[in-house]
Design a protein around this motif. Structure first.
Motif, PDB file in Angstrom:
ATOM      1  N   GLY A 235       0.794  -1.225   0.000  1.00  0.00           N
ATOM      2  CA  GLY A 235       0.000   0.000   0.000  1.00  0.00           C
ATOM      3  C   GLY A 235       0.826   1.274   0.000  1.00  0.00           C
ATOM      4  N   LYS A 236       2.022   1.232   0.581  1.00  0.00           N
ATOM      5  CA  LYS A 236       2.918   2.388   0.632  1.00  0.00           C
ATOM      6  C   LYS A 236       4.284   1.981   0.100  1.00  0.00           C
ATOM      7  CE  LYS A 236       0.269   5.449   2.844  1.00  0.00           C
ATOM      8  NZ  LYS A 236      -0.092   6.772   2.290  1.00  0.00           N
ATOM      9  N   GLU A 251       7.554   9.354  -0.536  1.00  0.00           N
ATOM     10  CA  GLU A 251       6.592   8.281  -0.249  1.00  0.00           C
ATOM     11  C   GLU A 251       5.460   8.326  -1.272  1.00  0.00           C
ATOM     12  OE1 GLU A 251       5.058   6.634   3.816  1.00  0.00           O
ATOM     13  OE2 GLU A 251       3.621   8.169   3.169  1.00  0.00           O
ATOM     14  N   THR A 253       1.666   6.340  -2.529  1.00  0.00           N
ATOM     15  CA  THR A 253       0.589   5.407  -2.204  1.00  0.00           C
ATOM     16  C   THR A 253       0.356   4.510  -3.410  1.00  0.00           C
ATOM     17  OG1 THR A 253      -0.440   7.088  -0.793  1.00  0.00           O
ATOM     18  CG2 THR A 253      -1.798   5.201  -1.413  1.00  0.00           C
TER      19      THR A 253
END
Length: 287
Positions: A235-236, A251, A253
């Motif tokens: 998910g990340k 970062e 998503t």
């Protein structure tokens, strides 16, 4: 005089060697710079928009099919069309929520069904059906989390040193997953496993190993990056964005993947330039 001439000749030759060596070093340096420039260019990718078909694949073993559940695709009053013990054919109506029919994907036997006039929430399991045949189970928790509601799943399988590639009859959720699962996925509540039902005309047997590939509906006009440039999968993730000569760990998503590319939901924009080496493997990236 001869001694001076010999010394002069020696110094001349030595000087030429130094000059030639310097030229060689300069030439090599230029070649290295050019090579480094080429590497720098080839080691970046650009965030683009495109289409992607969510995919999960696995190697698994043929088993006897277990009971599976059918769920509503909307909230409303459920009206059942079957009772426990009824035989149902593929496409047969199990029940309705409003005017939306819930149909069995295969021939089977109804094990249980929710009572009529019950108000049920979206994604609620309304019936359990038994299929007398073989199946393949695939762990697919992360895959399921990336799917939109009411998506249709298709699959193919290839028995190792055997039949295939062959279309799967239907992709369903084993009934045990609703009791034992812990996922909060909204499309398939409490499910981590997809069960792929095998057509009864396909010549297979329990215990055979097979490769299964499950696909969902294609997603269009989404941000994409190669899976290989991202550190992290749950998910990340992290990527190294290159901007104004600087390398910035960023970062992102993550959404659906087809095994080669992955959907980027946030963190970067179309046109951003990213290092092709994931941050945790790139010695040049910032700590």
């Amino acid at each position: 005089m001869k001694r001076y001439r010999k010394r002069f000749a020696f110094l001349f030759v030595l000087g030429m060697i130094v000059i030639l060596s310097a030229c060689s070093v300069e030439k090599q340096s230029g070649e290295n710079n050019e090579a480094n420039s080429t590497i720098q260019t080839s080691e970046t990718v650009t965030v683009t928009r495109g289409t992607l078909t969510p995919t999960v694949s696995a190697q698994t073993t043929i088993i006897q099919a277990s009971d599976f559940v059918l769920s509503s695709t909307e909230k409303g009053v459920f009206e059942t069309c079957v009772t426990s013990g009824d035989k149902i054919t593929a496409g047969g109506v199990i029940g309705k929520v409003s005017e939306n029919e819930i149909k069995s994907p295969v021939d089977g036997t109804v094990i249980s069904a929710t009572n009529s006039s019950e108000i049920i929430p979206n994604n609620y399991p309304v019936a359990t059906v038994r299929y007398t045949g073989f199946a393949l189970n695939v762990e697919a928790e992360n895959f399921l989390k990336t799917l939109p509601e009411n998506t249709t799943l298709k699959a193919k399988f290839q028995v190792i040193n055997g039949v295939g590639p062959t279309d799967i009859l239907a992709v369903v959720i084993p009934a045990t997953e609703y009791a034992e699962g812990s996922s909060t996925n909204t499309l398939f509540p409490q499910s981590n496993v997809l069960q792929c039902l095998i057509d009864k005309d396909t010549d297979v047997k329990i215990g055979q190993n097979a490769t299964v590939v499950i696909t969902a509906g294609t997603k269009e006009n989404i941000l994409l990056l190669p899976l290989s440039v991202i550190a992290g999968r749950q998910g990340k993730g992290m990527v190294t964005v290159i901007k104004d000569g600087e390398q910035i760990q960023t970062e992102v998503t993550l959404g659906a993947t087809d095994g080669a590319y992955i959907e980027i939901l946030s963190g970067v924009e179309e046109g951003d330039v990213v290092s092709s080496v994931p941050p945790n493997l790139d010695p040049r990236s910032n700590s």
